[in-house]
Design an enzyme around this catalytic site. Structure first.
Site, PDB file in Angstrom:
ATOM      1  N   HIS A  31       0.078  -0.720 -10.969  1.00 56.38           N
ATOM      2  CA  HIS A  31      -0.099  -1.863 -10.079  1.00 56.38           C
ATOM      3  C   HIS A  31      -0.417  -1.276  -8.706  1.00 56.38           C
ATOM      4  O   HIS A  31       0.370  -0.520  -8.151  1.00 56.38           O
ATOM      5  CB  HIS A  31       1.213  -2.655 -10.059  1.00 56.38           C
ATOM      6  CG  HIS A  31       1.191  -3.903  -9.253  1.00 56.38           C
ATOM      7  ND1 HIS A  31       1.020  -3.923  -7.903  1.00 56.38           N
ATOM      8  CD2 HIS A  31       1.350  -5.194  -9.641  1.00 56.38           C
ATOM      9  CE1 HIS A  31       1.077  -5.168  -7.470  1.00 56.38           C
ATOM     10  NE2 HIS A  31       1.280  -5.963  -8.513  1.00 56.38           N
ATOM     11  N   ALA A  32      -1.579  -1.628  -8.172  1.00 53.39           N
ATOM     12  CA  ALA A  32      -2.053  -0.981  -6.948  1.00 53.39           C
ATOM     13  C   ALA A  32      -1.840  -1.818  -5.687  1.00 53.39           C
ATOM     14  O   ALA A  32      -2.417  -1.517  -4.648  1.00 53.39           O
ATOM     15  CB  ALA A  32      -3.532  -0.633  -7.096  1.00 53.39           C
ATOM     16  N   ASP A  33      -0.994  -2.842  -5.770  1.00 55.31           N
ATOM     17  CA  ASP A  33      -0.763  -3.697  -4.605  1.00 55.31           C
ATOM     18  C   ASP A  33       0.729  -3.993  -4.439  1.00 55.31           C
ATOM     19  O   ASP A  33       1.141  -5.153  -4.384  1.00 55.31           O
ATOM     20  CB  ASP A  33      -1.564  -4.993  -4.777  1.00 55.31           C
ATOM     21  CG  ASP A  33      -1.646  -5.815  -3.505  1.00 55.31           C
ATOM     22  OD1 ASP A  33      -1.431  -5.257  -2.406  1.00 55.31           O
ATOM     23  OD2 ASP A  33      -1.914  -7.030  -3.607  1.00 55.31           O
ATOM     24  N   PRO A  34       1.544  -2.917  -4.362  1.00 56.24           N
ATOM     25  CA  PRO A  34       2.987  -3.153  -4.238  1.00 56.24           C
ATOM     26  C   PRO A  34       3.372  -3.503  -2.798  1.00 56.24           C
ATOM     27  O   PRO A  34       3.180  -2.711  -1.889  1.00 56.24           O
ATOM     28  CB  PRO A  34       3.592  -1.814  -4.660  1.00 56.24           C
ATOM     29  CG  PRO A  34       2.566  -0.805  -4.246  1.00 56.24           C
ATOM     30  CD  PRO A  34       1.230  -1.493  -4.425  1.00 56.24           C
ATOM     31  N   ASN A  58       4.747  -9.386  -3.534  1.00 56.71           N
ATOM     32  CA  ASN A  58       4.451  -9.288  -4.972  1.00 56.71           C
ATOM     33  C   ASN A  58       5.686  -8.924  -5.785  1.00 56.71           C
ATOM     34  O   ASN A  58       5.564  -8.563  -6.955  1.00 56.71           O
ATOM     35  CB  ASN A  58       3.347  -8.261  -5.225  1.00 56.71           C
ATOM     36  CG  ASN A  58       1.969  -8.819  -4.948  1.00 56.71           C
ATOM     37  OD1 ASN A  58       1.788 -10.022  -4.874  1.00 56.71           O
ATOM     38  ND2 ASN A  58       0.999  -7.954  -4.791  1.00 56.71           N
TER      39      ASN A  58
END
Length: 130
Positions: free
Chosen positions: A82-85, A89
């Site tokens: 997951h590249a949008d921590p 989120n």
């Protein structure tokens, strides 16, 4: 990581609502971590950890350690993460688990990049930083 079982949740996709460029998932009901921080007293007072997460993780440190394990497993075991921590989120569910939202931005790394990242982590842990 067996320690993550029963502590993390992701929303299941709803295939009949998804398309080639649209991912629609079930709703995970809980407070976004961002809102928990916003609703807590200002620093230096610590943010208020909800009771359900306190029972499951023990403390903010325990919750953060679980998030770290979750992202480490994604990166170092699976090679895709997951590249949008960010706190918007992450949802604190009523049963104590932590929900990870918005899987629309993921990244897959080749093995050489994973090895390089692992070397960086080991160097930082050893205090060997530039």
């Amino acid at each position: 990581d067996a320690r993550l079982c029963g502590t993390m949740a992701t929303a299941a996709p709803l295939p009949n609502l998804c398309g080639e460029r649209v991912l629609v998932c079930e709703w995970l009901d809980g407070a976004k971590l961002l809102d928990v921080f916003r609703d807590s007293p200002p620093p230096p007072a610590p943010a208020i950890l909800p009771d359900a997460q306190r029972r499951l993780f023990g403390s903010w440190t325990g919750l953060y350690a679980a998030l770290h394990r979750a992202w480490s497993a994604q990166l170092f075991r699976d090679g895709e993460f997951h590249a949008d921590p960010h706190p918007g989120n992450v949802v604190l569910l009523e049963d104590g688990r932590v929900g990870i939202l918005d899987w629309g931005q993921t990244k897959r790394l080749p093995e050489d990049k994973i090895v390089a990242a692992a070397r960086c982590v080991v160097a930082m842990a050893a205090g060997d930083v530039i």
